[in-house]
Design a protein around this motif. Structure first.
Motif, PDB file in Angstrom:
ATOM      1  N   HIS A  50       0.837  -1.210   0.000  1.00 34.61           N
ATOM      2  CA  HIS A  50       0.000   0.000   0.000  1.00 34.61           C
ATOM      3  C   HIS A  50       0.873   1.261   0.000  1.00 34.61           C
ATOM      4  O   HIS A  50       0.604   2.213  -0.752  1.00 34.61           O
ATOM      5  N   MET A  51       1.933   1.262   0.822  1.00 36.10           N
ATOM      6  CA  MET A  51       2.812   2.441   0.892  1.00 36.10           C
ATOM      7  C   MET A  51       3.548   2.673  -0.418  1.00 36.10           C
ATOM      8  O   MET A  51       3.706   3.819  -0.856  1.00 36.10           O
ATOM      9  N   LEU A  52       3.991   1.598  -1.064  1.00 41.15           N
ATOM     10  CA  LEU A  52       4.715   1.742  -2.328  1.00 41.15           C
ATOM     11  C   LEU A  52       3.812   2.272  -3.438  1.00 41.15           C
ATOM     12  O   LEU A  52       4.226   3.094  -4.263  1.00 41.15           O
ATOM     13  N   LYS A  53       2.578   1.810  -3.453  1.00 44.68           N
ATOM     14  CA  LYS A  53       1.626   2.303  -4.463  1.00 44.68           C
ATOM     15  C   LYS A  53       1.266   3.760  -4.191  1.00 44.68           C
ATOM     16  O   LYS A  53       1.108   4.560  -5.127  1.00 44.68           O
ATOM     17  N   LEU A  54       1.140   4.103  -2.902  1.00 46.56           N
ATOM     18  CA  LEU A  54       0.855   5.491  -2.537  1.00 46.56           C
ATOM     19  C   LEU A  54       2.029   6.385  -2.914  1.00 46.56           C
ATOM     20  O   LEU A  54       1.839   7.482  -3.456  1.00 46.56           O
ATOM     21  N   ALA A  55       3.256   5.906  -2.669  1.00 44.68           N
ATOM     22  CA  ALA A  55       4.459   6.679  -3.007  1.00 44.68           C
ATOM     23  C   ALA A  55       4.548   6.930  -4.504  1.00 44.68           C
ATOM     24  O   ALA A  55       4.993   7.999  -4.942  1.00 44.68           O
ATOM     25  N   ALA A  56       4.122   5.942  -5.309  1.00 46.09           N
ATOM     26  CA  ALA A  56       4.166   6.100  -6.769  1.00 46.09           C
ATOM     27  C   ALA A  56       3.223   7.205  -7.232  1.00 46.09           C
ATOM     28  O   ALA A  56       3.431   7.811  -8.291  1.00 46.09           O
ATOM     29  N   LYS A  57       2.197   7.494  -6.438  1.00 40.41           N
ATOM     30  CA  LYS A  57       1.265   8.577  -6.790  1.00 40.41           C
ATOM     31  C   LYS A  57       1.830   9.943  -6.451  1.00 40.41           C
ATOM     32  O   LYS A  57       1.398  10.955  -6.991  1.00 40.41           O
ATOM     33  N   PHE A  58       2.792   9.981  -5.516  1.00 45.15           N
ATOM     34  CA  PHE A  58       3.409  11.252  -5.107  1.00 45.15           C
ATOM     35  C   PHE A  58       4.706  11.535  -5.843  1.00 45.15           C
ATOM     36  O   PHE A  58       5.045  12.688  -6.083  1.00 45.15           O
ATOM     37  N   GLY A  59       5.448  10.468  -6.163  1.00 44.93           N
ATOM     38  CA  GLY A  59       6.826  10.634  -6.595  1.00 44.93           C
ATOM     39  C   GLY A  59       7.028  10.736  -8.091  1.00 44.93           C
ATOM     40  O   GLY A  59       6.085  10.941  -8.870  1.00 44.93           O
ATOM     41  N   PHE A  60       8.296  10.586  -8.502  1.00 45.24           N
ATOM     42  CA  PHE A  60       8.673  10.620  -9.909  1.00 45.24           C
ATOM     43  C   PHE A  60       8.116   9.401 -10.637  1.00 45.24           C
ATOM     44  O   PHE A  60       7.749   8.393 -10.025  1.00 45.24           O
ATOM     45  N   VAL A  61       8.093   9.490 -11.955  1.00 43.77           N
ATOM     46  CA  VAL A  61       7.665   8.361 -12.784  1.00 43.77           C
ATOM     47  C   VAL A  61       8.511   7.131 -12.473  1.00 43.77           C
ATOM     48  O   VAL A  61       7.997   6.005 -12.363  1.00 43.77           O
ATOM     49  N   SER A  62       9.800   7.330 -12.298  1.00 42.90           N
ATOM     50  CA  SER A  62      10.726   6.225 -12.045  1.00 42.90           C
ATOM     51  C   SER A  62      10.488   5.536 -10.710  1.00 42.90           C
ATOM     52  O   SER A  62      10.980   4.420 -10.483  1.00 42.90           O
ATOM     53  N   ASP A  63       9.732   6.156  -9.807  1.00 39.83           N
ATOM     54  CA  ASP A  63       9.495   5.559  -8.495  1.00 39.83           C
ATOM     55  C   ASP A  63       8.645   4.292  -8.565  1.00 39.83           C
ATOM     56  O   ASP A  63       8.569   3.540  -7.582  1.00 39.83           O
ATOM     57  N   MET A  64       8.023   4.032  -9.703  1.00 40.82           N
ATOM     58  CA  MET A  64       7.290   2.777  -9.872  1.00 40.82           C
ATOM     59  C   MET A  64       8.234   1.575  -9.776  1.00 40.82           C
ATOM     60  O   MET A  64       7.805   0.457  -9.471  1.00 40.82           O
ATOM     61  N   LEU A  65       9.523   1.801 -10.027  1.00 40.56           N
ATOM     62  CA  LEU A  65      10.483   0.706  -9.967  1.00 40.56           C
ATOM     63  C   LEU A  65      10.644   0.153  -8.553  1.00 40.56           C
ATOM     64  O   LEU A  65      11.057  -0.999  -8.376  1.00 40.56           O
ATOM     65  N   TYR A  66      10.308   0.952  -7.538  1.00 44.92           N
ATOM     66  CA  TYR A  66      10.349   0.433  -6.174  1.00 44.92           C
ATOM     67  C   TYR A  66       9.286  -0.656  -5.989  1.00 44.92           C
ATOM     68  O   TYR A  66       9.503  -1.626  -5.257  1.00 44.92           O
ATOM     69  N   ILE A  67       8.145  -0.494  -6.648  1.00 44.35           N
ATOM     70  CA  ILE A  67       7.105  -1.526  -6.589  1.00 44.35           C
ATOM     71  C   ILE A  67       7.608  -2.793  -7.271  1.00 44.35           C
ATOM     72  O   ILE A  67       7.441  -3.905  -6.751  1.00 44.35           O
ATOM     73  N   ALA A  68       8.232  -2.627  -8.439  1.00 41.56           N
ATOM     74  CA  ALA A  68       8.765  -3.785  -9.162  1.00 41.56           C
ATOM     75  C   ALA A  68       9.838  -4.492  -8.335  1.00 41.56           C
ATOM     76  O   ALA A  68       9.890  -5.730  -8.289  1.00 41.56           O
ATOM     77  N   MET A  69      10.693  -3.718  -7.661  1.00 36.79           N
ATOM     78  CA  MET A  69      11.719  -4.322  -6.804  1.00 36.79           C
ATOM     79  C   MET A  69      11.070  -5.134  -5.676  1.00 36.79           C
ATOM     80  O   MET A  69      11.522  -6.226  -5.341  1.00 36.79           O
ATOM     81  N   TYR A  70      10.013  -4.574  -5.108  1.00 38.84           N
ATOM     82  CA  TYR A  70       9.346  -5.259  -3.998  1.00 38.84           C
ATOM     83  C   TYR A  70       8.704  -6.565  -4.472  1.00 38.84           C
ATOM     84  O   TYR A  70       8.808  -7.594  -3.797  1.00 38.84           O
ATOM     85  N   TYR A  71       8.064  -6.515  -5.616  1.00 45.66           N
ATOM     86  CA  TYR A  71       7.442  -7.739  -6.143  1.00 45.66           C
ATOM     87  C   TYR A  71       8.514  -8.793  -6.444  1.00 45.66           C
ATOM     88  O   TYR A  71       8.317  -9.982  -6.189  1.00 45.66           O
ATOM     89  N   TYR A  72       9.637  -8.365  -6.986  1.00 43.78           N
ATOM     90  CA  TYR A  72      10.717  -9.328  -7.240  1.00 43.78           C
ATOM     91  C   TYR A  72      11.244  -9.902  -5.933  1.00 43.78           C
ATOM     92  O   TYR A  72      11.468 -11.109  -5.810  1.00 43.78           O
ATOM     93  N   LYS A  73      11.411  -9.041  -4.948  1.00 44.11           N
ATOM     94  CA  LYS A  73      11.942  -9.471  -3.650  1.00 44.11           C
ATOM     95  C   LYS A  73      11.012 -10.475  -2.970  1.00 44.11           C
ATOM     96  O   LYS A  73      11.461 -11.385  -2.267  1.00 44.11           O
ATOM     97  N   THR A  74       9.700 -10.335  -3.202  1.00 36.13           N
ATOM     98  CA  THR A  74       8.717 -11.233  -2.575  1.00 36.13           C
ATOM     99  C   THR A  74       8.267 -12.346  -3.530  1.00 36.13           C
ATOM    100  O   THR A  74       7.198 -12.933  -3.344  1.00 36.13           O
ATOM    101  N   LEU A  75       9.072 -12.585  -4.571  1.00 33.64           N
ATOM    102  CA  LEU A  75       8.888 -13.710  -5.512  1.00 33.64           C
ATOM    103  C   LEU A  75       7.627 -13.602  -6.360  1.00 33.64           C
ATOM    104  O   LEU A  75       7.158 -14.601  -6.915  1.00 33.64           O
ATOM    105  N   ARG A  76       7.082 -12.409  -6.506  1.00 36.52           N
ATOM    106  CA  ARG A  76       5.913 -12.193  -7.365  1.00 36.52           C
ATOM    107  C   ARG A  76       6.420 -11.735  -8.737  1.00 36.52           C
ATOM    108  O   ARG A  76       6.333 -10.565  -9.096  1.00 36.52           O
ATOM    109  N   TYR A  77       6.958 -12.646  -9.481  1.00 36.17           N
ATOM    110  CA  TYR A  77       7.667 -12.297 -10.708  1.00 36.17           C
ATOM    111  C   TYR A  77       6.744 -11.748 -11.793  1.00 36.17           C
ATOM    112  O   TYR A  77       7.099 -10.801 -12.499  1.00 36.17           O
ATOM    113  N   ARG A  78       5.562 -12.318 -11.933  1.00 34.95           N
ATOM    114  CA  ARG A  78       4.641 -11.837 -12.977  1.00 34.95           C
ATOM    115  C   ARG A  78       4.125 -10.436 -12.632  1.00 34.95           C
ATOM    116  O   ARG A  78       3.974  -9.589 -13.524  1.00 34.95           O
ATOM    117  N   GLU A  79       3.848 -10.205 -11.336  1.00 41.93           N
ATOM    118  CA  GLU A  79       3.430  -8.858 -10.929  1.00 41.93           C
ATOM    119  C   GLU A  79       4.560  -7.849 -11.174  1.00 41.93           C
ATOM    120  O   GLU A  79       4.314  -6.716 -11.616  1.00 41.93           O
TER     121      GLU A  79
END
Length: 696
Positions: free
Chosen positions: A488-517
Motif C-alpha cells: 500500500h505504501m509503495l503504491k501510494l508513493a508512486a502517486k506522489f513521486g517521480f515516474v521512475s518511483d514505480m520501480l520500487y514496486i517492481a523491486m518489492y514484487y521481485y523481492k517477494t517472488l511475485r515475478y509476474r506482478e
C-alpha cells in the motif's frame, strides 16, 4: 611606477563610470541578466527554491528527539550552485550546550545536558576557551580535555583529531573541519558546539542594525545564538586549545535578507576572487578568501554605500565593495562583521605579504570596472554590450529563463539536496509525523513540491524496512499484515513521486517472488519512461515537455513527466543481488547506491523473467548490454557508470557468461569510482576465477 593615491582619495573617487563608451549602468544590467541565466547562480525564483528545499530537508532531518543536529552552511546554503564548491555542514550534539556565565544554567536540566562555560579572558576577540565545569560528557569530549589554570578545558586541536578519527573515518583535517569526498562531491564537516545565547562581545552588532538587516531578522539571529568551531587564533596564547565563535547561522540569514542585486554582487565578488585575484596562485599563497568578500558586502549594505541596490547599480556595488576591500588591505585591518575588534587579517595579511597584495589590488583598481574583463565568466556578458551598444537589456525576472529551464533546476535540486536517508522504522515514522504536521502549515510552493517527494521517499523506505523486519519472524499473520502495508505504501508513493518511483514496486514484487506482478509493473514503467516528453536529470525535449505538461503544477509534472535515479539506502536490503555493492559503498562512508532507472529496469526485467520467460530474460539482458556499452550520457552519466557496468556484470554472471561478466567488472573498475564499490567488484572477479579453474 604610477604614484599610488592616498587611500582616502581612492574611497572618495569613482573611476568606474563606464567601459569605453558604454555607461556602467548598462553593463550592470547585462551582467545581472547573465548571472540570472547562469545555472550556477540563477534568478530570484531559482535561488528562493534552492533555499526553501534545503530548509525543508533540515526541518525533517533535525527532529527534537535526536541528539545530533546538522546545518548546511557556506555557498550551497546561501543559494549558489558554483562549480567546484564544497558542501559544508555544521554538526553538533543537542545534549551539550555552551553558556557565557553561570546564571544561564538555570535554563537547563543539568542532569540531562552537559554545560560548557566560555572563558574569553585570555583569548583574542572572536575566540574563547571552553571550560568543562563537571567531568560528565561523552568519551570524545573527555578525551579532548586538557588541564589549564586548575580547570578542565576542551582542546580544539585534540577535539578535531578525535572527531576526524572516530566520526569521519577516511577524511582529513582541514581548518576546523573533517574534509573528504562523497561520490564526486567534496565535503567539510565542522563538528562543533552550540550556544542558545548571543555572544556578549557581539552585542554592539545589534545596536548597529538601524537600516539593515530588518528588526525581525536581527531578532531571529540573536534568538538562535551561535556556534563554536574547533580552531584557535594563530597569534593567540592558546592556539591549540581555543575555539572560534562561528556566526554561520546568522550569516546565511543575512544573505537570505539581501535583495537579488546584493546577492549577485556577492556572486560577482566570488568570481572576481577566484578568476582574477587568486588565479594561478598556490593555496598557501591565497591571502583573500570568499569570507572576506561576504564580509565586505555585509558592511557595504549596512553602511548604505549605495542609494539604491538595483540591477542598474550592480557593478557600482561591486566597485564599492572592491574599494572597501582595498582599504582593508592598505590598513591591514578587516573587521569581522559581528565582532569588529576581531581583525581577520591579523594572522596572514601583514608585512611584505600585505604590501604585495595591496599593490596587486591597486593595479586592478586603476583599470576601473574594466578589470572584470579579466574574468572569463563575466567577460562574455560585457563584450555582448560592447559589440552591440544599442542592445536592449531586459532585467524582468519572468523573461530571463524558460519554464522548462526552471523545472530542470527545481527537480534536480529536490532529488539531490532534498534527499533523506532514513534507515530504521522509528526514524521513518518521525519524518512522516513531521510531514503530517507541516501539511497544515504555511509553506512556499517550492517547499510543498519538495515535501511531496520527501513523502514518497519515506514511504518507499518504510515499506522495505517493514518487510525486512517481519519476513523472518515465522508468524504468518504479521508477515501478511506487513506485506499488505508495504504494498500500500509503495503504491501510494508512486502517486506522489517521480515516474521512475514505480520501480520500487517492481523491486518489492521481485523481492517477494511475485515475478509476474513485477513484470507487469516493469511493462507499465517502460512505457512511461519511453514518453518523448520525459525529463530525466538535465535531459529533456523542451517542446514536447511544454506541450505535455507546460503550465501545470509542479506536483503534476513530478508524477507524469519527471524521472530520477533510484537510491538504495545501504542499511536497507532491496534486492539480494546488490548487497555486496551496498556493503562496499557503506564501508567507504557513503549512504546509498544511485542507479539510473533504465539500468535498474532492465536488471529487474532480466531477474524476474528468468523465472517465467527465458527468452524475455535474454532480450532484457541484451537491452541492458546495449545501454551500458553504447550510451553517451543520455541515460547513464559519468557518476553512475561504475554501478551500471557492475549490474551488467552481475546479470551476465548469473547466465554463466563468465568472459562477458569479467569484462564488465573490469570496466566497472576503470570508471570514476563514484560509488566506491571496488571491494565488491574485486571480490566478484575473484569468485569468477575460483568458480572456473579452467578459465585461464
Amino acid at each position: 611606477m604610477t604614484k599610488i593615491r592616498k587611500i582616502s582619495e581612492v574611497m572618495d573617487s569613482d573611476n568606474a563610470t563606464q567601459i569605453g563608451e558604454i555607461p556602467v549602468q548598462k553593463m550592470s544590467e547585462s551582467v545581472y541578466v547573465w548571472m540570472c541565466r547562469e545555472i550556477y547562480i540563477g534568478t530570484p525564483q531559482q535561488v528562493a527554491s534552492r533555499r526553501d528545499i534545503v530548509d525543508i530537508r533540515e526541518l525533517l532531518r533535525n527532529q527534537d528527539e535526536y541528539l545530533e543536529r546538522s546545518m548546511m552552511s557556506g555557498s550551497m546554503r546561501e543559494g549558489f550552485r558554483l562549480l567546484g564548491s564544497d558542501v559544508d555542514f555544521m554538526i553538533w550534539q543537542t545534549n551539550i550546550r555552551v553558556i557565557w556565565d553561570f546564571s544561564q544554567s538555570e535554563f537547563y536540566n543539568i542532569h540531562r545536558q552537559v554545560l560548557i562555560l566560555c572563558d574569553s579572558s585570555e583569548s583574542p576577540p572572536g575566540f574563547t576557551l571552553l571550560w568543562l565545569p563537571l567531568e560528565s560528557a561523552g568519551q570524545i569530549v573527555l578525551s579532548s580535555c586538557v588541564r589549564m589554570n586548575g580547570g578542565l578545558y576542551i582542546s580544539s586541536s585534540k577535539y578535531r583529531e578525535n572527531v576526524c578519527a572516530s566520526l569521519s573515518p577516511g577524511s582529513t583535517i582541514h581548518g576546523p573541519c573533517s574534509s573528504g569526498t562523497s561520490g564526486s562531491i567534496e565535503y567539510d564537516f565542522a563538528h562543533c558546539f552550540a550556544s542558545d545565547f548571543w555572544p556578549p562581545s557581539a552585542v554592539s552588532w545589534i545596536d548597529r542594525c538601524h537600516s539593515w538587516p530588518p528588526p525581525h531578522v536581527v531578532n531571529d539571529i540573536v534568538r538562535n545564538g551561535c556556534h563554536f568551531v574547533a580552531i584557535g587564533h594563530k597569534l593567540g596564547n592558546h592556539e591549540d586549545n581555543e575555539w572560534r565563535i562561528s556566526f554561520s547561522l546568522a550569516e546565511y540569514k543575512l544573505v537570505y535578507s539581501m535583495n537579488h542585486t546584493q546577492f549577485l554582487i556577492y556572486g560577482v565578488l566570488k568570481l572576481f576572487l577566484k578568476e582574477i585575484i587568486n588565479n594561478g596562485l598556490r593555496d598557501e599563497d591565497k591571502l583573500l578568501c570568499s569570507y572576506h568578500m561576504k564580509t565586505a558586502v555585509f558592511w557595504a549594505i549596512q553602511q548604505n554605500t549605495l542609494p539604491l541596490w538595483c540591477p542598474q547599480n550592480l557593478l557600482a556595488g561591486v566597485w564599492v565593495c572592491f574599494k572597501l576591500l582595498l582599504k582593508w588591505v592598505y590598513e591591514g585591518i578587516s573587521p569581522n562583521f559581528f565582532i569588529p575588534e576581531n581583525n581577520m587579517f591579523l594572522s596572514k595579511i601583514h608585512g611584505q605579504a600585505q604590501t604585495s597584495l595591496f599593490r596587486r589590488l591597486y593595479g586592478l583598481y586603476e583599470m576601473g570596472i574594466a578589470l572584470l574583463l579579466h574574468s572569463p565568466s563575466i567577460r562574455s556578458s560585457i563584450i555582448d554590450v560592447l559589440c552591440n551598444p544599442r542592445l536592449a537589456v531586459c532585467t524582468d525576472e519572468h523573461t530571463l529563463i524558460s519554464e522548462v529551464e526552471f523545472d530542470v533546476g527545481l527537480f534536480v535540486e529536490i532529488f539531490t539536496i532534498g534527499s533523506q536517508h532514513p534507515s530504521d522504522l522509528q526514524h521513518c515514522m518521525k519524518i512522516l509525523h513531521t510531514i503530517e504536521q507541516l501539511i497544515g502549515s504555511p509553506l512556499s510552493q517550492y517547499q510543498v513540491v519538495s515535501l511531496q517527494k520527501h513523502t514518497a521517499t519515506t514511504l518507499q523506505r518504510t515499506a522495505f524496512i517493514l518487510h525486512n523486519m517481519y519476513t523472518n519472524t515465522g508468524v504468518n499473520k504479521q508477515v501478511y499484515i506487513a506485506d499488505k502495508l508495504s504494498r500500500h505504501m509503495l503504491k501510494l508513493a508512486a502517486k506522489f513521486g517521480f515516474v521512475s518511483d514505480m520501480l520500487y514496486i517492481a523491486m518489492y514484487y521481485y523481492k517477494t517472488l511475485r515475478y509476474r506482478e513485477a513484470l507487469s509493473v516493469i511493462e507499465m514503467t517502460k512505457v512511461k519512461l519511453a514518453q518523448p516528453y520525459l525529463m530525466y536529470v538535465h535531459q529533456v525535449d523542451t517542446e514536447r515537455y511544454t506541450e505535455a505538461v507546460g503550465g501545470q503544477s509542479w506536483s503534476t509534472k513530478i508524477r507524469q513527466a519527471v524521472a530520477g535515479n533510484i537510491e538504495l539506502v545501504n542499511e536497507i536490503c532491496y534486492i539480494s543481488e546488490l548487497l555486496p555493492e551496498q556493503q562496499s559503498n557503506r564501508q567507504n562512508g557513503l549512504p546509498a547506491l544511485t542507479i539510473p532507472p533504465h539500468v535498474l529496469l532492465h536488471m529487474l526485467e532480466f531477474l524476474s523473467s528468468r523465472h517465467v520467460d527465458t527468452m524475455r530474460a535474454q532480450a532484457a539482458l541484451d537491452e541492458l548490454q546495449v545501454l551500458v556499452h553504447h550510451d553517451q550520457g543520455l541515460y547513464v552519466d559519468n557518476d553512475t557508470r561504475d554501478i551500471s557496468w557492475e549490474i551488467l556484470g552481475i546479470c551476465q554472471q548469473i547466465t554463466g557468461n563468465i568472459q562477458a561478466a569479467l569484462y564488465s567488472y573490469q570496466q566497472s573498475l576503470r570508471q570514476r569510482p563514484f560509488h566506491k564499490i571496488q571491494i565488491a567488484t574485486t571480490e566478484r572477479i575473484q569468485d569468477l576465477h575460483f568458480s572456473t579453474p579452467h578459465f585461464y
